[in-house]
Design a protein around this motif. Structure first.
Motif, short mmCIF file in Angstrom:
data_model
loop_
_atom_site.label_atom_id
_atom_site.label_comp_id
_atom_site.label_asym_id
_atom_site.label_seq_id
_atom_site.Cartn_x
_atom_site.Cartn_y
_atom_site.Cartn_z
N VAL A 94 30.65 39.50 43.56
CA VAL A 94 31.49 38.12 43.50
C VAL A 94 30.74 37.09 42.89
O VAL A 94 31.17 36.48 42.13
N HIS A 95 29.60 36.92 43.51
CA HIS A 95 28.51 35.62 43.06
C HIS A 95 28.21 35.69 41.77
O HIS A 95 28.19 34.61 40.75
N GLU A 98 39.11 27.27 41.35
CA GLU A 98 40.17 28.55 41.05
C GLU A 98 39.34 29.86 40.52
O GLU A 98 39.53 30.74 40.60
N LEU A 99 38.39 29.30 39.49
CA LEU A 99 37.40 30.52 39.13
C LEU A 99 36.82 31.10 40.06
O LEU A 99 36.73 32.33 39.93
N ASP A 100 36.35 30.53 41.16
CA ASP A 100 35.66 31.21 42.20
C ASP A 100 36.79 32.11 42.75
O ASP A 100 36.58 33.27 43.25
N LYS A 101 38.00 31.53 42.98
CA LYS A 101 38.94 32.30 43.56
C LYS A 101 39.22 33.59 42.68
O LYS A 101 39.47 34.64 43.33
N LEU A 102 39.33 33.41 41.58
CA LEU A 102 39.60 34.49 40.62
C LEU A 102 38.21 35.63 40.74
O LEU A 102 38.78 36.93 40.60
N ILE A 144 41.85 32.50 50.34
CA ILE A 144 40.85 33.44 50.27
C ILE A 144 39.53 32.85 50.21
O ILE A 144 38.09 33.18 50.43
N ASP A 145 39.35 31.90 49.35
CA ASP A 145 38.12 31.19 49.24
C ASP A 145 37.50 30.41 50.33
O ASP A 145 36.28 30.42 50.28
#
Length: 720
Positions: A22-23, A84-88, A109-110
């Motif tokens: 994820v990171h 939003e990019l983190d969430k994706l 979820i973020d």
């Protein structure tokens, strides 16, 4: 939301491998700042229709810029911010690895991720946020993320300092340490992001792609060097290359850690014999590459896809003004020194000292601290050491002696001489010259440690590499400064490049003046006028002659070998000044003489109204006047003059009556002014070259009797 799904999500996101993935995706997204829906879909492997559906579900919330005066008109393209990019990135992980459906993923979820992510990933993300904190929600309009120029250049310079500069230079020098540079061939280092089956990869270049994402340093055919990040390293023609582990198997068994097992070297198949994998070279390279692997989480941020600003490093040596790149190198030195068992740095402080006044002789130059590591207590632009006051200082001795000066254990008197309030209780220190392999050093790299014998021979190799990187940077700064300093001159005098010869007429002036004379003669001949050229003091004249002067080649070679090319350059200028000063004494009508600097040490005199015999006589007087010693100015400092003995020159003499030139230019000969001018010019050059071929200290002039160029015998003009 089903509680079981939440528990399942929490269990999955707590897994270290999941957090790493994820990171990794978050960093890829953050590198884009804000992206369009098309770019977001490509980054994470979703379709645009999926992203639109999830937007309707409320799972993601891209920004839709408003256009026009009606706030209800939302016509701008969707923009995906950091959040939003983190969430994706999190959604990608849950779909692929946890096998959830989009409907099973909560809209917050973020927030769940932020509570579950390990502190190391949270702190690494903060590094990226610090660089882009200026991007607020309102700055996600298309193009507006580029509005803050000050912040933008700060980020670009920081990135250049932190990674792009250091990484590219270290990869380049590391490759040169283990590969004998062969012009016209390719070679490269491949740093895979993950462990791989090294031995299998080494046998088959086709399998190199299996190592996955890699940082690559590549030496091109023209010796250009490239640094880039690739998801899959492949070749267009794999059979042309050989891939081998950097570290030989026997050494790999003795070196701890994974770096020795991962790093690969690639060369063209016919060049494998040029790979040098001696233990000294390999150990040095692995030590230099260690920070690159440690900072693997920053690869995408600094060298990833997307637009990268181009920054050209330069330095302003204004007192107390720090330089980001030099400071970064000083910090990297401390990092390369490693840690002790208690977690403290093995090396304490690092400073880069540069001379304060380059116009002084080497032995008189003081050194000033121009960069320091983070915890050093020296003051940039203020702390200095002077040879007259600090004769035992390591930095002064290293700078003047062009050797590493190392004190593995400081004596009591050495410790007392040190300003303890600045350096503390150091037990060993080292000073490494920056440059100096082929000339004067540029500065000194100075490092201290609270431990005795803190700088092994291997450490000294590492410090020499950092000194070379610093040397390249300082040369770049110097050249950029020279270019900027001379810019105003080209506006006023674009034809003058070297200001040393600005007071002399040039070769262009010579050809222009000669062309004017020939044009006048041609026009007079076409109108049947008397062939004369008016002069300032003697009235009309009917002949023209030339004297070319050059320093003898053996003299030039001796001076260049003994004193260097710059001294020879200064001698050329001094010869020109002497000729100019001699004209009134040697030529009674010197106003009819004009001196030109042609190139190098070659000068030319254009004389109007001088007979051939008189021209040869004056040439002989000039030869004698230039013979002997001459004082050459080396600098503006008192005593900055060098007297060079045994100077000699050779000369070439040509002469033409105007009626002969008119014949050359007659219509039936079909020769233009340009053609005749070129003939005259090359004839003079030929006469001068005869002096070089003969051995110098001689005059070759035109002989009307033999119709050729012959050595001039002093006194022969009186016999005629």
């Amino acid at each position: 939301m089903d509680e079981r799904n939440l528990q399942r999500i929490a269990r999955h996101l707590k897994d270290e491998a999941a957090q790493r993935r994820v990171h990794h995706n978050i960093q890829r997204g953050r590198n884009e700042v804000t992206v369009t829906i098309g770019r977001a879909s490509r980054l994470f492997g979703f379709s645009e229709s999926q992203l639109r559906d999830w937007e309707k579900m409320g799972l993601i919330k891209p920004i839709r810029p408003k256009e026009g005066t009606d706030a209800r008109q939302i016509t701008g393209q969707r923009q995906y911010s950091f959040a939003e990019l983190d969430k994706l990135a999190i959604i990608r992980e849950l779909l692929d690895e946890a096998h959830l459906t989009p409907g099973a993923i909560p809209a917050n979820i973020d927030e769940i991720w932020s509570t579950l992510a390990s502190p190391s990933y949270a702190s690494e993300s903060q590094v990226l946020e610090d660089d882009t904190e200026y991007l607020s929600t309102s700055s996600t309009m298309p193009g507006s993320q580029y509005d803050n120029i000050n912040k933008r250049i700060t980020i670009a310079y920081r990135e250049l300092m932190a990674w792009r500069f250091y990484v590219s230079r270290v990869l380049w020098l590391s490759l040169l340490l283990i590969y004998e540079d062969v012009p016209g061939f390719y070679a490269g280092l491949v740093l895979p992001a993950h462990e791989h089956a090294l031995d299998e990869t080494a046998r088959d270049p086709l399998q190199l792609q299996l190592v996955g994402e890699s940082l690559v340093g590549w030496l091109g055919q023209t010796r250009s060097f490239f640094t880039f990040l690739t998801p899959v390293p492949t070749f267009e023609y794999p059979s042309d290359y050989i891939v081998q582990p950097l570290c030989p198997p026997d050494l790999r068994m003795r070196l701890p850690g994974s770096i020795a097992n991962r790093t690969l070297i690639v060369v063209q198949r016919d060049e494998i014999q040029h790979v040098r994998r001696q233990e000294k070279a390999v150990r040095t390279v692995l030590r230099l590459l260690e920070p690159l692997y440690e900072d693997q989480h920053l690869w995408h941020h600094y060298i990833g896809e997307g637009m990268q600003d181009l920054a050209s490093p330069a330095m302003d040596f204004t007192p107390k003004l720090t330089d980001a790149l030099l400071t970064g190198l000083a910090d990297m030195v401390i990092r390369l020194g490693g840690k002790m068992a208690n977690g403290q740095d093995h090396w304490q402080d690092c400073c880069i000292l540069l001379p304060g006044n380059m116009s002084l002789p080497l032995q008189q130059r003081s050194l000033v601290v121009r960069a320091k590591s983070r915890n050093a207590r020296h003051t940039v632009g203020v702390t200095s050491v002077a040879p007259e006051r600090h004769v035992t200082n390591l930095s002064i001795r290293a700078y003047q002696g062009s050797h590493i000066i190392y004190r593995p254990e400081l004596a009591r008197e050495d410790i007392m001489a040190i300003a303890r309030e600045i350096e503390g209780p150091i037990q060993s220190n080292i000073a490494v010259p920056i440059g100096g392999e082929s000339g004067q050093p540029l500065g000194v790299l100075y490092v201290t440690s609270y431990n005795r014998e803190a700088f092994s021979e291997e450490d000294q190799r590492i410090l020499r590499i950092i000194a070379k990187i610093t040397e390249e940077l300082l040369y770049t700064y110097r050249i950029r400064q020279q270019i900027s300093d001379t810019l105003p001159d080209l506006l006023e005098n674009p034809s003058i490049v070297d200001p040393l010869f600005k007071d002399f007429a040039s070769e262009n002036d010579f050809l222009h003046d000669l062309g004017d004379i020939l044009t006048t003669i041609k026009e007079q001949g076409e109108h049947s006028q008397e062939l004369t050229i008016p002069t300032e003091i003697d009235g009309p004249v009917k002949e023209i002659s030339f004297i070319a002067i050059d320093i003898d080649s053996n003299v030039q070679e001796s001076i260049a070998n003994s004193y260097g090319d710059q001294t020879l350059h200064n001698l050329s200028m001094a010869i020109g000044l002497r000729i100019h000063d001699l004209l009134p004494a040697l030529f009674s009508n010197h106003l009819n003489c004009k001196l030109y600097h042609i190139y190098g040490s070659i000068y030319c005199l254009l004389l109007r109204g001088f007979t051939l015999e008189r021209t040869k006589s004056n040439a002989e007087r000039l030869r004698k006047a230039l013979e002997g010693s001459i004082a050459v100015k080396q600098s503006e400092l008192p005593g900055g003059t060098l007297t060079l003995p045994d100077i000699s020159v050779h000369l070439g003499v040509t002469w033409y009556p105007y009626d002969k030139l008119a014949e050359f230019l007659a219509p039936h000969h079909m020769r233009s002014v340009t053609d005749v001018r070129s003939t005259l010019y090359h004839s003079l050059d030929f006469a001068l070259k005869l002096g070089t071929d003969t051995g110098g200290n001689i005059i070759h002039g035109w002989d009307p009797v033999t119709q050729t160029y012959t050595p001039h015998q002093p006194g022969e003009e009186q016999k005629k």
